[in-house]
Write a protein that holds these residues in place. Structure first.
Motif, mmCIF file in Angstrom:
data_model
loop_
_atom_site.group_PDB
_atom_site.id
_atom_site.type_symbol
_atom_site.label_atom_id
_atom_site.label_comp_id
_atom_site.label_asym_id
_atom_site.label_seq_id
_atom_site.Cartn_x
_atom_site.Cartn_y
_atom_site.Cartn_z
ATOM 1 N N THR A 78 0.828 -1.214 0.000
ATOM 2 C CA THR A 78 0.000 0.000 0.000
ATOM 3 C C THR A 78 0.860 1.261 0.000
ATOM 4 O O THR A 78 0.629 2.184 -0.785
ATOM 5 N N THR A 210 -7.437 9.241 -0.293
ATOM 6 C CA THR A 210 -8.269 8.399 0.560
ATOM 7 C C THR A 210 -8.806 7.202 -0.213
ATOM 8 O O THR A 210 -8.765 6.059 0.262
ATOM 9 N N MET A 213 -5.943 4.691 -0.904
ATOM 10 C CA MET A 213 -5.503 3.993 0.294
ATOM 11 C C MET A 213 -6.490 2.900 0.697
ATOM 12 O O MET A 213 -6.100 1.773 1.010
ATOM 13 N N VAL A 214 -7.765 3.225 0.682
ATOM 14 C CA VAL A 214 -8.787 2.247 1.069
ATOM 15 C C VAL A 214 -8.824 1.077 0.088
ATOM 16 O O VAL A 214 -8.858 -0.093 0.495
ATOM 17 N N VAL A 217 -5.500 -1.151 0.515
ATOM 18 C CA VAL A 217 -5.506 -1.998 1.710
ATOM 19 C C VAL A 217 -6.492 -3.144 1.541
ATOM 20 O O VAL A 217 -6.179 -4.304 1.848
ATOM 21 N N ILE A 273 -11.033 -2.241 9.029
ATOM 22 C CA ILE A 273 -9.885 -1.410 8.656
ATOM 23 C C ILE A 273 -10.296 -0.345 7.645
ATOM 24 O O ILE A 273 -9.853 0.810 7.725
ATOM 25 N N SER A 274 -11.151 -0.700 6.703
ATOM 26 C CA SER A 274 -11.614 0.262 5.685
ATOM 27 C C SER A 274 -12.396 1.405 6.326
ATOM 28 O O SER A 274 -12.188 2.580 5.981
ATOM 29 N N GLN A 277 -9.973 3.611 8.209
ATOM 30 C CA GLN A 277 -9.237 4.463 7.263
ATOM 31 C C GLN A 277 -10.085 5.639 6.811
ATOM 32 O O GLN A 277 -9.605 6.783 6.769
ATOM 33 N N LEU A 281 -8.863 9.391 7.490
ATOM 34 C CA LEU A 281 -8.464 10.183 6.332
ATOM 35 C C LEU A 281 -9.471 11.284 6.009
ATOM 36 O O LEU A 281 -9.086 12.388 5.630
#
Length: 289
Positions: A78, A210, A213-214, A217, A273-274, A277, A281
């Motif tokens: 990532t 954002t 990143m999402v 991951v 986790i999403s 994030q 973010l």
């Protein structure tokens, strides 16, 4: 006010798709959740076992090892993918000749299937790279990296190369939304180079950061194809991701119910986790704005 009548064509298009989505996605997902509370092996009879499968996951060293490796791989992939794709997007968004051609060239890897790329690079690492190592007399290149303890690095390199295209495209879309007048004003104030990037460009493309990143991951936590094609989870079990473990043990090891519980746990982990994030973010975006 008279209510507008909805064209029946919309129902004809959407209802069959909704039914197919439920049949081939939602229903199997619900089945997996159901079987995670049983001892079904994928065939024969089954019995309810409650939370036994879920409790066993936290005692299984193979599952814990796979989770730790998956987290490590997702973290490095990532970070590196977003760094390189952002740099590439900035370069392709600048005033250079042939940038449209370069965009097409960099996007080509994304058009190929992950399995195809994996098998091609498997051949490259096993045959071509050792030949180059022999020719240049470089010991590190003489050995197939996929057969060593550093096999995950080889997969990481290929994953980064293949994933750059999509992330770069999103970043380019973000960079094109930035008003050029802001750059001209920044030049007058003496803000150039990295200072201009961190003070103007990056804050304005934060929503695109954002998104990337999402998606990264989520995608890398569920990594499967590249490891299946390049290492098969080896050497030993050193590159066995959670998705690969679920596939091997669930479909080849008669642990269907147990690995269904593992899949449900992975789903919960990815969603958690999403959401985390997005909260973090998006909070930073609000502070910047």
């Amino acid at each position: 006010m008279k209510r507008k009548k909805i064209n029946i064509a919309f129902y004809i298009i959407t209802i069959p798709m909704a039914v197919l989505f439920f049949m081939f996605h939602t229903f199997p997902f619900l089945q997996g959740i159901f079987y995670s509370f049983t001892d079904w092996k994928g065939y024969g009879n089954w019995n309810f076992v409650g939370l036994r499968n879920y409790l066993q996951i936290f005692k299984d060293p193979n599952v814990i090892k796979s989770y730790l490796f998956t987290f490590k791989f997702a973290f490095f992939a990532t970070i590196l993918v977003n760094i390189f794709s952002l740099m590439l997007a900035c370069g392709l968004n600048s005033k250079i000749k042939g940038k449209n051609l370069l965009r097409a060239v960099y996007f080509l890897p994304y058009m190929l299937g992950v399995l195809i790329i994996g098998y091609v690079f498997n051949f490259i690492f096993a045959n071509l790279v050792p030949m180059v190592g022999e020719f240049l007399n470089i010991e590190a290149l003489k050995v197939n990296i996929l057969g060593t303890k550093h096999a995950w690095i080889g997969v990481l390199i290929v994953t980064i190369w293949q994933s750059l295209a999509f992330n770069t495209l999103i970043y380019i879309s973000g960079l094109q939304t930035v008003d050029r007048d802001l750059y001209e004003a920044a030049d007058l104030d003496g803000a150039i180079g990295l200072k201009r990037f961190f003070k103007i460009t990056f804050p304005l493309i934060a929503p695109f950061f954002t998104i990337n990143m999402v998606l990264c991951v989520k995608g890398f936590l569920m990594a499967f194809d590249q490891f299946m094609a390049m290492t098969g989870g080896g050497p030993g079990t050193s590159t066995t991701t959670i998705s690969l473990l679920i596939y091997k043990k669930g479909f080849q090891g008669a642990q269907f119910a147990y690995q269904s519980a593992n899949a449900v746990l992975l789903f919960i982990v990815v969603v958690t986790i999403s959401i985390f994030q997005l909260k973090v973010l998006e909070g930073r975006e609000e502070k910047v704005n």
